[in-house]
Structure formats: structure tokens, C-alpha cells
Write a protein that holds these residues in place. Structure first.
Motif, PDB file in Angstrom:
ATOM      1  N   VAL A 211      71.412  41.847  55.431  1.00  0.00           N
ATOM      2  CA  VAL A 211      70.768  41.401  56.665  1.00  0.00           C
ATOM      3  C   VAL A 211      70.498  42.633  57.525  1.00  0.00           C
ATOM      4  O   VAL A 211      71.382  43.479  57.690  1.00  0.00           O
ATOM      5  CB  VAL A 211      71.660  40.412  57.459  1.00  0.00           C
ATOM      6  CG1 VAL A 211      70.919  39.922  58.699  1.00  0.00           C
ATOM      7  CG2 VAL A 211      72.104  39.237  56.595  1.00  0.00           C
ATOM      8  N   LEU A 212      69.295  42.728  58.079  1.00  0.00           N
ATOM      9  CA  LEU A 212      68.971  43.824  58.992  1.00  0.00           C
ATOM     10  C   LEU A 212      68.920  43.330  60.433  1.00  0.00           C
ATOM     11  O   LEU A 212      69.598  43.851  61.304  1.00  0.00           O
ATOM     12  CB  LEU A 212      67.642  44.468  58.599  1.00  0.00           C
ATOM     13  CG  LEU A 212      67.625  45.160  57.231  1.00  0.00           C
ATOM     14  CD1 LEU A 212      66.202  45.570  56.862  1.00  0.00           C
ATOM     15  CD2 LEU A 212      68.557  46.367  57.218  1.00  0.00           C
ATOM     16  N   ASP A 213      68.111  42.316  60.685  1.00  0.00           N
ATOM     17  CA  ASP A 213      68.000  41.719  62.014  1.00  0.00           C
ATOM     18  C   ASP A 213      67.154  40.466  61.869  1.00  0.00           C
ATOM     19  O   ASP A 213      66.619  40.175  60.791  1.00  0.00           O
ATOM     20  CB  ASP A 213      67.367  42.715  62.997  1.00  0.00           C
ATOM     21  CG  ASP A 213      67.658  42.383  64.465  1.00  0.00           C
ATOM     22  OD1 ASP A 213      68.221  41.287  64.727  1.00  0.00           O
ATOM     23  OD2 ASP A 213      67.322  43.188  65.345  1.00  0.00           O
TER      24      ASP A 213
ATOM     25  N   GLU B 226      72.116  40.822  63.401  1.00  0.00           N
ATOM     26  CA  GLU B 226      72.540  41.012  62.005  1.00  0.00           C
ATOM     27  C   GLU B 226      73.858  40.321  61.691  1.00  0.00           C
ATOM     28  O   GLU B 226      73.964  39.524  60.744  1.00  0.00           O
ATOM     29  CB  GLU B 226      72.657  42.511  61.711  1.00  0.00           C
ATOM     30  CG  GLU B 226      73.341  42.830  60.406  1.00  0.00           C
ATOM     31  CD  GLU B 226      74.283  44.022  60.517  1.00  0.00           C
ATOM     32  OE1 GLU B 226      75.144  44.151  59.624  1.00  0.00           O
ATOM     33  OE2 GLU B 226      74.175  44.807  61.474  1.00  0.00           O
TER      34      GLU B 226
ATOM     35  N   ARG C 262      71.615  43.627  67.998  1.00  0.00           N
ATOM     36  CA  ARG C 262      70.830  42.903  66.996  1.00  0.00           C
ATOM     37  C   ARG C 262      71.646  41.719  66.494  1.00  0.00           C
ATOM     38  O   ARG C 262      72.872  41.683  66.644  1.00  0.00           O
ATOM     39  CB  ARG C 262      70.412  43.834  65.855  1.00  0.00           C
ATOM     40  CG  ARG C 262      71.558  44.482  65.114  1.00  0.00           C
ATOM     41  CD  ARG C 262      71.072  45.434  64.018  1.00  0.00           C
ATOM     42  NE  ARG C 262      70.540  46.674  64.562  1.00  0.00           N
ATOM     43  CZ  ARG C 262      69.268  47.044  64.483  1.00  0.00           C
ATOM     44  NH1 ARG C 262      68.383  46.262  63.903  1.00  0.00           N
ATOM     45  NH2 ARG C 262      68.864  48.192  64.980  1.00  0.00           N
TER      46      ARG C 262
ATOM     47  N   TYR D  32      78.680  44.663  57.429  1.00  0.00           N
ATOM     48  CA  TYR D  32      78.441  44.517  55.990  1.00  0.00           C
ATOM     49  C   TYR D  32      79.660  44.905  55.172  1.00  0.00           C
ATOM     50  O   TYR D  32      80.089  44.171  54.270  1.00  0.00           O
ATOM     51  CB  TYR D  32      77.243  45.367  55.562  1.00  0.00           C
ATOM     52  CG  TYR D  32      76.988  45.305  54.073  1.00  0.00           C
ATOM     53  CD1 TYR D  32      76.231  44.278  53.527  1.00  0.00           C
ATOM     54  CD2 TYR D  32      77.536  46.252  53.200  1.00  0.00           C
ATOM     55  CE1 TYR D  32      76.016  44.189  52.158  1.00  0.00           C
ATOM     56  CE2 TYR D  32      77.332  46.175  51.837  1.00  0.00           C
ATOM     57  CZ  TYR D  32      76.574  45.144  51.314  1.00  0.00           C
ATOM     58  OH  TYR D  32      76.385  45.060  49.956  1.00  0.00           O
TER      59      TYR D  32
ATOM     60  N   ARG E  27      74.567  36.984  59.222  1.00  0.00           N
ATOM     61  CA  ARG E  27      75.429  37.093  58.036  1.00  0.00           C
ATOM     62  C   ARG E  27      76.576  36.088  58.110  1.00  0.00           C
ATOM     63  O   ARG E  27      76.859  35.372  57.144  1.00  0.00           O
ATOM     64  CB  ARG E  27      75.972  38.521  57.922  1.00  0.00           C
ATOM     65  CG  ARG E  27      76.925  38.721  56.728  1.00  0.00           C
ATOM     66  CD  ARG E  27      77.412  40.162  56.642  1.00  0.00           C
ATOM     67  NE  ARG E  27      76.297  41.080  56.433  1.00  0.00           N
ATOM     68  CZ  ARG E  27      75.906  41.999  57.324  1.00  0.00           C
ATOM     69  NH1 ARG E  27      76.560  42.116  58.487  1.00  0.00           N
ATOM     70  NH2 ARG E  27      74.882  42.772  57.070  1.00  0.00           N
TER      71      ARG E  27
ATOM     72  N   PRO F 136      66.456  40.147  53.680  1.00  0.00           N
ATOM     73  CA  PRO F 136      66.334  40.987  54.876  1.00  0.00           C
ATOM     74  C   PRO F 136      64.914  41.440  55.163  1.00  0.00           C
ATOM     75  O   PRO F 136      64.633  41.925  56.261  1.00  0.00           O
ATOM     76  CB  PRO F 136      67.229  42.187  54.552  1.00  0.00           C
ATOM     77  CG  PRO F 136      67.201  42.278  53.059  1.00  0.00           C
ATOM     78  CD  PRO F 136      67.143  40.850  52.582  1.00  0.00           C
TER      79      PRO F 136
ATOM     80  N   LYS G 252      68.960  52.236  54.678  1.00  0.00           N
ATOM     81  CA  LYS G 252      68.463  51.415  55.796  1.00  0.00           C
ATOM     82  C   LYS G 252      67.213  51.915  56.494  1.00  0.00           C
ATOM     83  O   LYS G 252      66.295  51.146  56.779  1.00  0.00           O
ATOM     84  CB  LYS G 252      69.567  51.202  56.833  1.00  0.00           C
ATOM     85  CG  LYS G 252      69.152  50.308  58.019  1.00  0.00           C
ATOM     86  CD  LYS G 252      70.246  50.186  59.053  1.00  0.00           C
ATOM     87  CE  LYS G 252      69.799  49.415  60.280  1.00  0.00           C
ATOM     88  NZ  LYS G 252      68.882  50.167  61.138  1.00  0.00           N
TER      89      LYS G 252
END
Length: 397
Positions: free
Chosen positions: A148-150, A329, A327, A305, A333, A186, A117
Motif C-alpha cells: 500500500v502506498l496511499d 497507507e 497518508r 509494512y 493496510r 498500490p 518506493k
């Protein structure tokens, strides 16, 4: 997955994972799953996970997988960090962590270095090591990103602040996205060059299995899990309110708080659980949660996740209650998964966070579509693709 040495002899492959773990369990559990798959694919391979998780020692690791515990840090409500135990300021702690990482790399001499990450590590602690590896050219470096990160605008600002785009361009041979491109990208919004984007490999989600046997209830149950639990108070309370409000609500629930939901909050929840007379049972933390997933009639969970991978892997009807701060995220998702028919999402803005809504969701679980009916099996090739890509990269050495 074997790597020839320069002298012509053969050395057993070595893989090192970096997992900064300033919060929660996600990074460590993902690295553990990857390390397990890589070593299982080659009986001579070994792996070491560098982790800042305070609960790393409570997990079992397969043969030829070990971990090195980095000094832990805690994120405060204002976004700043402090050392967990050492009495050092955060700069001193970061410097210590950076030195330990560098020493571990030099001594272990990995053929593959997989960073989870954070391209530059916690507060840039990886930059010294990445620079050293790039000059030595002895290991392939991979940046692993969850699906997904943000949301793109926030992520772009974060990566700009950390110098993460430059580090990704300079130091990483490949980027592995642990999800399918058809679900989410992402990296959208990040100013990555075309050359760097050409190095992205979409693996699919990481399939999970029951690796450690555990006792599970012999009656039907719904599994309630807020993941690590550090931000799961609202979801846990909502589920308990549902069982308190409806004495006929079934099936019974098994609640796993997670290791970071503790103290007075945990004590208050335990008192509420006791008053439900066995309709809800609770445990603090179970590193063998896969077995509980496998036996559950359905799942009420947050949208992390690893939890999502378990929902898909064990084909469980699930209701996701995503967090939206700090965030988006989990919301992204869960929203995409709901659009694809994989799960249902309880959205605070759309559905309201009240016990009657939760009661309706739990009662509807038996008739809800399973993930497999929406094509989940085709999304779970991640570990196989990671094994293949790792072998290909190390063969280039």
C-alpha cells in the motif's frame, strides 16, 4: 543467480539497492531483508544499500551486504526538508546525494538496481543515474513498491507532481509489489500504460526470521512497538494509559520505543513506565526486534509494512493502531488485514482512542484468531519470488 560477462568469463552478481529514508526505518529494513535473501541464494553474490537512514550503522548486515550512507535530510511539519547535519541548503544536499549515487553506481557496476518506493528518488535525485543506466544498458532496473502506498487520489497527485509515472514507464524493467494482489493494488489510480502494468510482478509479503539472537523476557509479555517511533507518541501513550487505569491488566508489556521517539517525550514516558513497577518495561531501540516478536504472546503496533510482515511471519495475534496522517497507507493496510481476519484494528473514528478501549483489546488478545488461521502462510512467498525474478532479470543481461 549468476551473470555471465561479455568476455565469456563469469562475474559474481552485484545488486544495488536505493533506499531514500527521509523518515522512519521501513525502507532500510525492507532493503536489508531483500539484500539478505539475494546474497543467501548465491554464495558469490554481493549487495550494497544506498540509504539516507541516520541509524543504518546500528544494524548488522550479513556477509557480502554493505551500505553507503547518504547525507540525511529531515522532513519538517510543513512538508519541507532540511539537511540534518551539513549546514547545506536542501538543493545542495540533494545535489551531493545525487552525485554520490552516480559515483557508487559507476564504481560498483551493479547487474541489478532495485529502487524502493520512489521512482525518481528523493527530490528527483535518481534521474541522472537512471538516465545514465538506460544509455549504458548494463543493469536491469526494478522499482519495488510496498503493498500500500496511499489512497489512490492522493497518490496520483503525488506521482504527477514528481514525474514518477513517466520515470516508471521509461526506466524500469519490472515493478515488484511486495504483497499479494488479492490484498491490495498500490498502483490503482495511477495512469500507467498497459505495457508497464504487464511488467508488474506480485511477490507476496516478505517473510521475516530471527537472524540475530537476543535476550527476551522469561515471562509472558505483549510486545508494544510503534516501529521507528517518530509518529508513535499517541499509540505509546494510549497503551501506558491502559496499564495505568487497570492494575490487573495482563500480561506484562515490553515497549520498544524505536530510535526516533526520544528527547523530552521519551523521558516523560520513561517516568510513567517506572511508576508501573515492572508491569511495563521499555527500551529505546532494538535492531533484533524479530526475537522479541517471536517470543511475544501478542502485539500492539502501528501499521507499517515491516511490522505487518513480522506479525504475519511470526503468526502473532495483533492489534494495529494505524496512523492516518500524512497518508492513509497504514489505515488501508490495517483495514484490509482486519477484513481478511489477519489482525484486529483499533480505529480512532470507529472505536475511540481511550484507555478502556485499549484494555478491552489487550484482554481479548488470547482469544483472537492467529494470522495463520486466516491463511497468512499463503501470503508470505515474497523473498522466494524476488530471488527468482532477480535471477531471471540478470540472466537476460
Amino acid at each position: 543467480m549468476r551473470t555471465p560477462q561479455a568476455e565469456g568469463s563469469e562475474r559474481s552478481p552485484r545488486v544495488m539497492f536505493y533506499s531514500h529514508d527521509t523518515f522512519g526505518l521501513g525502507h532500510l529494513r525492507r532493503s536489508r531483508a531483500l539484500a539478505s535473501a539475494l546474497t543467501a541464494s548465491d554464495p558469490s553474490a554481493s549487495a550494497i544499500i544506498l540509504t539516507g537512514s541516520p541509524v543504518a550503522g546500528r544494524f548488522t548486515f550479513p556477509e557480502r551486504v554493505d551500505h553507503v550512507r547518504l547525507p540525511g535530510v529531515t522532513k519538517l511539519p510543513d512538508g519541507s526538508y532540511v539537511s540534518q547535519t551539513l549546514g547545506l541548503d536542501i538543493d545542495e544536499t540533494t545535489s551531493l546525494r545525487s552525485g554520490l549515487i552516480q559515483t557508487a553506481i559507476e564504481q560498483y557496476e551493479p547487474d541489478l538496481f532495485v529502487v524502493d518506493k520512489e521512482p525518481t528518488g528523493f527530490r528527483g535525485e535518481l534521474l541522472q543515474t537512471l538516465e545514465w543506466l538506460s544509455k549504458k544498458d548494463s543493469a536491469r532496473c526494478v522499482l519495488g513498491l510496498r503493498d500500500v502506498l496511499d489512497e489512490p487520489k492522493a497518490l496520483a497527485a503525488e506521482w504527477a507532481r514528481k514525474g514518477a509515472v513517466d520515470a516508471t514507464e521509461r526506466f524500469y524493467d519490472e515493478i515488484w509489489v511486495y504483497g499479494p494482489r488479492s490484498v491490495y493494488d498500490p498502483t490503482q489510480g495511477l495512469p500507467l500504460s498497459e505495457a508497464t502494468r504487464a511488467r508488474i510482478r506480485w511477490t507476496g509479503y516478505l517473510r521475516r526470521e530471527v537472524t540475530d539472537a537476543a535476550d527476551t523476557p522469561d515471562i509472558p509479555y505483549v510486545l508494544i512497538t510503534p516501529g521507528g517511533g517518530g509518529d508513535g507518541q499517541a499509540m505509546v501513550s494510549l497503551v501506558l494509559e491502559a496499564y495505568e487505569a487497570d492494575p490487573s491488566l495482563a500480561p506484562h508489556a515490553v515497549l520498544v520505543y524505536g530510535p526516533f521517539l526520544s528527547g523530552e517525550v521519551r523521558d516523560a514516558f520513561d517516568a510513567r513506565v517506572a511508576r508501573l513497577n515492572g508491569r511495563v518495561t521499555a527500551v529505546g531501540f532494538d535492531s533484533r526486534i524479530e526475537a522479541l516478536f517471536a517470543g511475544a504472546e501478542g502485539v500492539i503496533c502501528m501499521g507499517g509494512y515491516n511490522t505487518f510482515c513480522e506479525v504475519l511471519s511470526f503468526d502473532k495475534r495483533a492489534v494495529i493502531v494505524p496512523r492516518t496522517v500524512p497518508r492513509l497507507e497504514q489505515w488501508i493496510r490495517a483495514s484490509r488485514a482486519e477484513d481478511l481476519g489477519l489482525v484486529r484494528m483499533l480505529d480512532e473514528t470507529r472505536d475511540g482512542m481511550n484507555p478502556h478501549t485499549m484494555i478491552d483489546f489487550i484482554r481479548a488478545l488470547p482469544t483472537q484468531q492467529k494470522p495463520s488461521q486466516a491463511g497468512a502462510d499463503g501470503l508470505l512467498d515474497g523473498l522466494d519470488i524476488v530471488v527468482a525474478r532477480a535471477a531471471a532479470l540478470m540472466a537476460e543481461q
